[in-house]
Enzyme design. Sequence first.
Site, PDB file in Angstrom:
ATOM      1  N   ASP A  29      15.022   6.199  36.153  1.00 33.00           N
ATOM      2  CA  ASP A  29      16.277   6.334  36.884  1.00 33.00           C
ATOM      3  C   ASP A  29      16.409   7.764  37.400  1.00 33.00           C
ATOM      4  O   ASP A  29      15.641   8.662  37.033  1.00 33.00           O
ATOM      5  CB  ASP A  29      17.484   5.899  36.057  1.00 33.00           C
ATOM      6  CG  ASP A  29      17.812   6.859  34.916  1.00 33.00           C
ATOM      7  OD1 ASP A  29      17.135   7.903  34.793  1.00 33.00           O
ATOM      8  OD2 ASP A  29      18.737   6.576  34.158  1.00 33.00           O
TER       9      ASP A  29
ATOM     10  N   GLU B 268      21.343   3.222  39.512  1.00 36.33           N
ATOM     11  CA  GLU B 268      20.290   4.137  39.946  1.00 36.33           C
ATOM     12  C   GLU B 268      19.003   3.928  39.158  1.00 36.33           C
ATOM     13  O   GLU B 268      18.101   4.781  39.184  1.00 36.33           O
ATOM     14  CB  GLU B 268      20.758   5.590  39.802  1.00 36.33           C
ATOM     15  CG  GLU B 268      20.917   6.089  38.378  1.00 36.33           C
ATOM     16  CD  GLU B 268      22.291   5.805  37.785  1.00 36.33           C
ATOM     17  OE1 GLU B 268      22.665   6.509  36.829  1.00 36.33           O
ATOM     18  OE2 GLU B 268      22.991   4.901  38.281  1.00 36.33           O
TER      19      GLU B 268
END
Length: 337
Positions: A213, A256
Site C-alpha cells: 500500500d 490505497e
Amino acid sequence: MDPENKPTGIALLCDEQAIIREVIRDGLGLKGLAPGEPLGQLVDAASRLKLLNFLVEAREEGAALCWEVNVPGDGKVTTLRLSGVACNEGLTIVGVRAPAYSQETRREAPEIEGQDANALRAAVKGQMDHSEEEGNTALYDEISRLNNELVTLQRDLAKKNAELERLYAEVQNLSITDPLTGLYNRRGFFKAGRSEMERARRYGHTLSAIIFDLDHFKQVNDTYGHATGDRVLEEMAARCESTLRKVDIFGRYGGEEFAVLLPETALEKAKAVAERLRHAAIRPIETEEGELTVTISLGVAATRNDTTQLEDLLRRADGALYEAKASGRNRTCLSRE
C-alpha cells in the site's frame, strides 16, 4: 324456353353493389342465398353443382346466358350479375325469372350461346380450377410474406440477443473491475486468484503473493484533495502493471492497498519483483498540484506444502506488509511464517 315455366332456378333482386335485397325464388335450395348476402357468398360445393346443372339445363332449353343483364324494376335495381363462370370472389351464377333481356342488352353483354352442355361444364370447371389456383397462389404469397417477416424477426432477435450478450459481458466485467484504476477489484481479484490457486495445487507449482500500500496516503488526500489522490492511485497502478507479466494477477485490494499473485514464482524471485515495484513507485508523479513523490511498503509470501487456501497465502503476505510498515516503510519484507 317458356319464360314462366322453364328452369327458372332462382330469381332475386340485387342492388348496385351485388348485395341480395330480395329473394323472389330459390328453386335450387342454394346455400347462403338470403337478403343482405353478397352474390359471392355462393361458394358451397353443393351450391356450385346445383348452379352448374341449372345453367346446363337452361342452356339446353335455349336460355340466353349473359355476363350482365339489365332488369326492369321499381327503380331500385339497375343491374344484376349473371355469370356462368367462377369469378375471383367465388362462383356468382344467378338465374333470372324469365329471360326478360332486351335486344339492346344482348348486344351489349358478351353471350355464351352456341356452346353445348359439355363446353359450358368445361368452362365452369376451368374457371373454378383457375380460382383455386389463384387461391393457392394467394396462399403461397401470404406464406412467403409471413416467412420473410419471420426471417426478419429472427434476424432482429439475433441482433438483440447479441447486444444483450455484449451488455451482459460488459456488466460482468464491470462487476469485477475497479473503475478508477481499471484493475481487478477485490471481487475480481479473488475470483481469478482462487482459480490460480487451484491450478498451482493441482500441478504442484509455487504461487507467490505481494500486498502493498501507499505510505502516508491519507496525508495526500488531506493536503491536496481526493482528486489528486485519485491521480496518484491511477499512476501508481499503471506503473506497477507495466512492471508485471501478463500472467500475473493484479488488483486493487482496497483503498490505497494493492495485491499481486505471481504464478510459478518462488519466494526469492517474488521479492525481486516486489523491489521492482517499489522502485517504479518512488518516481515523482505529475499532478495539478505539482510533482509528488509517494513510496510504497510491500509484504511477500509464497505457498507451502500445507497452503490450500488463497486467503491463507494473502494473510501471510499481509503480515509481512505490516512488518515493512513497522520497520520504517518504503521497503519489502518476506513472510516469516
